[in-house]
Design a protein around this motif. Structure first.
Motif, PDB file in Angstrom:
ATOM      1  N   GLN A 196       2.845 -10.319  -9.444  1.00 44.71           N
ATOM      2  CA  GLN A 196       2.132  -9.513  -8.452  1.00 44.71           C
ATOM      3  C   GLN A 196       2.786  -8.139  -8.314  1.00 44.71           C
ATOM      4  N   GLN A 197       4.126  -8.120  -8.301  1.00 44.20           N
ATOM      5  CA  GLN A 197       4.816  -6.836  -8.167  1.00 44.20           C
ATOM      6  C   GLN A 197       4.498  -5.926  -9.341  1.00 44.20           C
ATOM      7  N   GLN A 198       4.429  -6.518 -10.557  1.00 39.66           N
ATOM      8  CA  GLN A 198       4.151  -5.665 -11.706  1.00 39.66           C
ATOM      9  C   GLN A 198       2.735  -5.091 -11.615  1.00 39.66           C
ATOM     10  N   ARG A 199       1.800  -5.860 -11.050  1.00 36.83           N
ATOM     11  CA  ARG A 199       0.449  -5.320 -10.893  1.00 36.83           C
ATOM     12  C   ARG A 199       0.450  -4.183  -9.873  1.00 36.83           C
ATOM     13  N   VAL A 200       1.250  -4.338  -8.806  1.00 36.84           N
ATOM     14  CA  VAL A 200       1.372  -3.248  -7.836  1.00 36.84           C
ATOM     15  C   VAL A 200       1.985  -2.011  -8.507  1.00 36.84           C
ATOM     16  N   ALA A 201       2.972  -2.252  -9.374  1.00 34.45           N
ATOM     17  CA  ALA A 201       3.608  -1.126 -10.065  1.00 34.45           C
ATOM     18  C   ALA A 201       2.594  -0.402 -10.948  1.00 34.45           C
ATOM     19  N   ILE A 202       1.675  -1.157 -11.555  1.00 35.75           N
ATOM     20  CA  ILE A 202       0.630  -0.511 -12.369  1.00 35.75           C
ATOM     21  C   ILE A 202      -0.276   0.323 -11.464  1.00 35.75           C
ATOM     22  N   ALA A 203      -0.609  -0.218 -10.283  1.00 36.34           N
ATOM     23  CA  ALA A 203      -1.448   0.543  -9.343  1.00 36.34           C
ATOM     24  C   ALA A 203      -0.737   1.832  -8.935  1.00 36.34           C
ATOM     25  N   ARG A 204       0.597   1.749  -8.722  1.00 35.74           N
ATOM     26  CA  ARG A 204       1.346   2.953  -8.358  1.00 35.74           C
ATOM     27  C   ARG A 204       1.262   3.988  -9.477  1.00 35.74           C
ATOM     28  N   ALA A 205       1.369   3.498 -10.737  1.00 27.56           N
ATOM     29  CA  ALA A 205       1.283   4.423 -11.868  1.00 27.56           C
ATOM     30  C   ALA A 205      -0.103   5.056 -11.932  1.00 27.56           C
ATOM     31  N   LEU A 206      -1.156   4.265 -11.615  1.00 27.69           N
ATOM     32  CA  LEU A 206      -2.520   4.810 -11.644  1.00 27.69           C
ATOM     33  C   LEU A 206      -2.696   5.884 -10.577  1.00 27.69           C
ATOM     34  N   MET A 207      -1.966   5.718  -9.482  1.00 21.88           N
ATOM     35  CA  MET A 207      -2.034   6.675  -8.380  1.00 21.88           C
ATOM     36  C   MET A 207      -1.599   8.067  -8.838  1.00 21.88           C
ATOM     37  N   GLN A 208      -0.805   8.116  -9.918  1.00 22.92           N
ATOM     38  CA  GLN A 208      -0.386   9.413 -10.453  1.00 22.92           C
ATOM     39  C   GLN A 208      -1.526  10.113 -11.188  1.00 22.92           C
ATOM     40  N   ARG A 209      -2.659   9.412 -11.361  1.00 26.75           N
ATOM     41  CA  ARG A 209      -3.756   9.894 -12.211  1.00 26.75           C
ATOM     42  C   ARG A 209      -3.180  10.335 -13.550  1.00 26.75           C
ATOM     43  N   PRO A 210      -2.532   9.400 -14.240  1.00 26.20           N
ATOM     44  CA  PRO A 210      -1.738   9.771 -15.407  1.00 26.20           C
ATOM     45  C   PRO A 210      -2.594  10.027 -16.642  1.00 26.20           C
ATOM     46  N   ALA A 211      -2.012  10.773 -17.588  1.00 27.63           N
ATOM     47  CA  ALA A 211      -2.628  10.930 -18.893  1.00 27.63           C
ATOM     48  C   ALA A 211      -2.002   9.950 -19.871  1.00 27.63           C
ATOM     49  N   LEU A 253       0.828  -1.209   0.000  1.00 24.46           N
ATOM     50  CA  LEU A 253       0.000   0.000   0.000  1.00 24.46           C
ATOM     51  C   LEU A 253       0.863   1.260   0.000  1.00 24.46           C
ATOM     52  N   GLU A 254       1.970   1.235   0.751  1.00 23.83           N
ATOM     53  CA  GLU A 254       2.819   2.429   0.791  1.00 23.83           C
ATOM     54  C   GLU A 254       3.472   2.675  -0.568  1.00 23.83           C
ATOM     55  N   ASN A 255       3.858   1.583  -1.244  1.00 23.85           N
ATOM     56  CA  ASN A 255       4.408   1.743  -2.582  1.00 23.85           C
ATOM     57  C   ASN A 255       3.401   2.407  -3.514  1.00 23.85           C
ATOM     58  N   VAL A 256       2.129   1.973  -3.410  1.00 28.03           N
ATOM     59  CA  VAL A 256       1.106   2.562  -4.282  1.00 28.03           C
ATOM     60  C   VAL A 256       0.914   4.031  -3.919  1.00 28.03           C
ATOM     61  N   CYS A 257       0.861   4.324  -2.621  1.00 21.57           N
ATOM     62  CA  CYS A 257       0.697   5.712  -2.180  1.00 21.57           C
ATOM     63  C   CYS A 257       1.821   6.599  -2.719  1.00 21.57           C
ATOM     64  N   SER A 258       3.035   6.045  -2.818  1.00 23.74           N
ATOM     65  CA  SER A 258       4.164   6.869  -3.269  1.00 23.74           C
ATOM     66  C   SER A 258       3.936   7.384  -4.688  1.00 23.74           C
ATOM     67  N   GLY A 259       2.998   6.782  -5.414  1.00 24.92           N
ATOM     68  CA  GLY A 259       2.667   7.294  -6.737  1.00 24.92           C
ATOM     69  C   GLY A 259       2.099   8.701  -6.690  1.00 24.92           C
ATOM     70  N   ALA A 260       1.615   9.115  -5.516  1.00 24.88           N
ATOM     71  CA  ALA A 260       1.019  10.448  -5.387  1.00 24.88           C
ATOM     72  C   ALA A 260       2.045  11.498  -4.981  1.00 24.88           C
ATOM     73  N   LEU A 261       3.323  11.090  -4.807  1.00 27.20           N
ATOM     74  CA  LEU A 261       4.336  12.029  -4.301  1.00 27.20           C
ATOM     75  C   LEU A 261       4.403  13.307  -5.131  1.00 27.20           C
ATOM     76  N   GLY A 262       4.198  13.173  -6.446  1.00 26.51           N
ATOM     77  CA  GLY A 262       4.300  14.335  -7.323  1.00 26.51           C
ATOM     78  C   GLY A 262       3.322  15.443  -6.962  1.00 26.51           C
ATOM     79  N   ARG A 263       2.171  15.088  -6.342  1.00 32.29           N
ATOM     80  CA  ARG A 263       1.230  16.152  -5.970  1.00 32.29           C
ATOM     81  C   ARG A 263       1.201  16.396  -4.475  1.00 32.29           C
ATOM     82  N   LEU A 264       2.151  15.765  -3.738  1.00 31.06           N
ATOM     83  CA  LEU A 264       2.241  16.002  -2.305  1.00 31.06           C
ATOM     84  C   LEU A 264       3.411  16.927  -2.026  1.00 31.06           C
ATOM     85  N   PHE A 265       3.317  17.651  -0.918  1.00 30.09           N
ATOM     86  CA  PHE A 265       4.408  18.539  -0.570  1.00 30.09           C
ATOM     87  C   PHE A 265       5.252  17.878   0.517  1.00 30.09           C
TER      88      PHE A 265
END
Ligand SMILES: Nc1ncnc2c1ncn2[C@@H]1O[C@H](COP(=O)(O)OP(=O)(O)O)[C@@H](O)[C@H]1O
Ligand SMILES: [Mg+2]
Lengths: 271, 548
Positions: A164-179, A111-123
């Motif tokens: 499984q790790q690659q699926r987590v990595a995809i979730a992390r990328a989704l966390m960026q709300r990417p275009a 979960l923390e790995n996925v959350c880190s996908g939001a770092l770009g919009r966190l201060f």
């Protein structure tokens, strides 16, 4: 929300466009030579080419991790050459990147790995699940649901299998709300069954969220069944650019051959 | 190669001769020993209360010093590493500071701070804390350097800042190494604290030095033995913690942790391979979801560690008296005191200093030579693949480990008491200490050899001894010579301090200059030692190149 900031052209025109992009590394290696193409919104594009042909370098350029030596590169309406510092990070955070080796922090929970996908919009820097706001953690869980990994949310990431790790990595990328979603040989380290799951997931998610996806692959069959369009690279040059539907395996294999077409095969793909 | 060994042997024998270490001296020492044992026996033990009090002060000082070095090393290491430095200038500056911290001996720092703050724990905390940066900062930078670049790159691609990358991708990877290195330094500082006692840092070392100064050998030896025991105990504890930390629990680990992890995984919701939910299934309602980890073994352990460390800090700060109000006055005299150390001066004893310096180098050479003579057989028997029997291998590994746990200077004190003042005691102490490091090195490098030639030779019907000299030693030789040179470096550095406890060499002048307040001599001795270590470094670099 900050995610509207980056698109500079009012949301029209190609998502990515390259003209004459050339990259020369410090050691004197020329990894890209005059690469030019455009990617319309929502397209699923596969890059084919043998190892060393410049696929990873090209993807890194699109994610603004490298800058071209010459030529112009526009991503989401921004001229990458002119972006620096926080502006550059703003562009990067709208682009999800999935790596061959997953590049998750193995010591942290899923979960923390996925959350880190939001770092770009966190201060400010974060460490520990509790340093992420509640709403972000809930959002991360939803992305884990989407990739079918929420049962493992609190597991140490290094204990997961490759698929499984690659699926987590995809979730992390989704966390960026990417275009845009980039994937550099996302299944090269996986067994066939996991590879199939990951490729299917990438395609489904792209369609659901109308994401543009650019993935490098080395299996021609996989690429033909997956992508809308194929671009072939050889020694840093584009040698094939065609809709996947117009190609059969032997035509696409030409990318790898030395005797095959010297002239780029260009068909109309944007229409 | 042969040339190197001849050179090393003749240098060793020459040093042994000129220091007067020979069989008669040892026999003489042995007969002295009888007398000294009679003089120290029965040991006059300090009261239990006093033992606990001094142990507390010593552990508190060492703990705070190690924590100080960790706190200062972390930013320096971040700046010094190539992966996280803000700029090349930061990098250069912090590397310079780390090297400087290693270059100034802890004893010299202690002398400086004792002059500033008077006798007590604070000079020890500052001296060890600052000097330790030399090792801790360097190893921390290496640990950061060794983190895998993948996660860092991934966070770059997410748009994370440098600080975010550092905390989220680098720190979790390097944390076990950070803690392990800190624990290791704690062990070293505990040994160092014995020496610092001789220049006025409070704790067991101080009590010991005080007892010897009053010629109360029974009490002094008791304190030495208490410190030895403490060193062995902490070494045991920290080694086991380090082992657990550095083993990546990729499979959930072993022991209690592994059991709990596996158990909770099995009983967790969904368990096995989850597949994407079929379209149409609703995810569980938002508000009812668990968004914090279940309170399992890992979290409990993290809490326990944090509470222990915080409690340790509080107790050490309050108990060791470093927060004493009179200490603030000490800072005021800082620049004046520094002025006392500069410029370097010889107080008219340059000849004596040079002779002592030569003696120091001879002690280092002789101790390394004798140490090698002991370490090769011990290390050979400790190597799993050579010793031939599990029991022998186990026993000798144990011997090597136990010797590594012994603080050299405390051993030197014991030797001084037993065989009298002078360099012979120093040589024997350092020689014994060398078995710990060199013996481990011999064993490790023998275990790493390629067994192909060995099997080929057994097929030829050769004897074990033949195989050892023809197939085993030559393969391990380069590693052994590297180890020998490293040990020599360590021994010469240690030899400069032996004089503090009366075991010969230039350290005697260090103590004398402290007592007569000729601080400029201390600076001179420090510079002279630098020069020797620097020359040695050059020589060993050349030798290493020649051997390879
Ligand atoms: N950071 C770099 N510095 C120097 N050369 C590089 C770097 N990255 C890639 N290259 C070189 O560029 C070429 C293309 O590499 P890459 O993009 O990784 O190819 P692919 O992903 O198709 O295997 C190779 O010759 C590689 O050695
Ligand atoms: Mg690649």
């Amino acid at each position: 929300m900050a995610e509207h900031v980056v698109r500079n052209d009012g949301g029209h025109g190609p998502v990515v466009s390259l003209t004459g992009v050339t990259k020369e590394f410090d050691g004197g290696v020329t990894a890209l030579r005059g690469v030019g193409f455009e990617v319309p919104e929502g397209q699923i594009l596969a890059l084919l080419g043998r190892s060393g042909s410049g696929k990873s370098t090209l993807l890194r350029h699109i994610c603004c991790l490298h800058k071209p030596t010459s030529g112009s590169l526009r991503v989401l309406g921004n001229d990458v050459a002119k972006a620096h510092g926080s502006r550059l990070r703003q562009i990067r955070r709208r682009i999800g990147f999935v790596f061959q080796q997953f590049n998750l922090v193995g010591q942290l929970s899923v979960l923390e790995n996925v959350c880190s996908g939001a770092l770009g919009r966190l201060f400010g820097p974060r460490l520990g699940l509790f340093s992420y706001p509640r709403s972000l953690r809930l959002e991360a869980l939803e992305h884990l649901d989407r990739v079918g990994m929420s049962a493992h949310a609190f597991q140490r990431t290094s204990t997961l299998s490759g698929g499984q790790q690659q699926r987590v990595a995809i979730a992390r990328a989704l966390m960026q709300r990417p275009a845009i979603l980039l994937a550099d040989e996302p299944v090269a380290s996986l067994d066939p069954a996991s590879a199939d799951t990951v490729m299917r997931l990438l395609r489904e998610i792209a369609r659901e969220k109308s994401l543009t996806v650019i993935g490098s692959l080395h299996q021609v069959d996989l690429a033909l069944g997956w992508a809308d369009r194929i671009i072939g690279l050889r020694d840093g040059e584009v040698v094939l650019d065609a809709p996947a539907a117009s190609l059969d395996t032997s035509a696409a294999m030409g990318v790898y051959g030395t005797a095959a077409a010297q002239e780029p095969v260009v068909l109309d793909v944007t229409g | 190669m042969i040339g190197f060994l001849c050179l090393f042997t003749s240098a060793g024998i020459w040093s042994l001769n000129s220091l007067g270490v020979d069989l008669t001296a040892l026999a003489q020492g042995a007969s002295n020993a009888e007398m000294f044992i009679r003089r120290t026996w029965p040991l006059s033990l300090p009261s239990t209360e006093e033992v606990l009090r001094q142990t507390g002060i010593t552990l508190g000082t060492v703990f705070l010093a190690t924590l100080l070095s960790v706190a200062l090393s972390l930013p320096l290491a971040v700046w010094a590493s190539s992966v996280a430095t803000p700029s090349p200038a930061h990098r250069l500056m912090s590397r310079g500071l780390i090297v400087a911290a290693r270059a100034v001996p802890d004893v010299v720092l202690a002398i400086l701070f004792v002059r500033l703050f008077g006798l007590g724990a604070l000079p020890g905390v500052l001296a060890m804390g600052l000097h330790s940066i030399g090792m801790v900062g360097k190893l921390y930078a290496d640990a950061i350097e060794q983190t895998s670049p993948g996660p860092r790159e991934a966070l770059s691609s997410i748009g994370a800042t440098r600080g975010q990358r550092l905390l989220t991708a680098v720190v979790p990877q390097a944390l076990p190494a950070f803690i392990a290195i800190g624990l290791h330094r704690f062990d070293i500082n505990l040994r160092v604290s014995a020496v610092l006692g001789f220049v006025g840092v409070a704790g067991i070392g101080f009590e010991m030095a005080h007892a010897f100064a009053r010629l109360d050998f029974g009490l002094g030896i008791s304190w030495a033995l208490i410190l030895l025991l403490l060193c062995l105990l902490t070494e045991l504890v920290s080694t086991s913690i380090r082992r657990t930390l550095l083993r990546d629990p990729g499979d959930g680990g072993t022991g209690a942790r592994g059991l709990l992890t596996r158990w909770s995984r099995r009983s967790g919701p969904g368990g096995g391979a989850a597949s994407p939910p079929p379209p149409g299934t609703e995810p569980p309602a938002r508000s009812s979801r668990r968004i914090s980890p279940p309170f399992g073994f890992d979290r409990a352990r993290r809490w326990a560690y944090t509470v222990t460390v915080l409690a340790g800090v509080a107790v050490s700060l309050l108990g060791s008296g470093v927060l004493d109000a009179r200490n603030t006055a000490g800072w005021a005299g800082f620049t004046t005191t520094l002025g006392l150390f500069w410029p370097p001066g010889d107080a008219g004893m340059l000849d004596g200093l040079l002779t002592a310096l030569l003696e120091t180098v001879q002690i280092g050479l002789a101790a390394t030579f004798l140490g090698a003579l002991l370490a090769v057989p011990v290390g050979t028997l400790a190597a799993r693949n050579i010793s031939g029997s599990r029991a022998v291998h186990g026993v000798f590994r144990g011997v090597v480990l136990a010797v590594r746990g012994l603080p050299e200077l405390v051993v030197a004190i014991v030797f001084v008491v037993v065989i009298g003042l002078g360099p012979v005691a120093g040589v024997l102490a350092l020689a014994l200490g060398s078995v710990g490091l060199l013996g481990k090195l011999v064993a490790d490098s023998l275990e790493e050899i390629d067994t192909g030639p060995l099997e080929a030779m057994s097929a030829l019907g050769s004897s074990r001894t033949q195989r050892y000299f023809t197939a085993v030693l030559p393969q391990a030789a380069p590693a052994l010579i590297g180890g020998l040179l490293y040990q020599l470096d360590v021994n010469i550095r240690s030899a400069t301090l032996l004089g503090l406890v009366g075991a010969g060499g230039v350290g005697f002048f260090l103590l004398q200059a402290t007592q007569t307040r000729e601080y400029d001599v201390i600076t001179l001795i420090t510079l002279m030692t630098f020069a020797v270590v620097f020359v040695l470094e050059l020589v060993s670099m050349l030798l290493r190149r020649a051997v390879r």
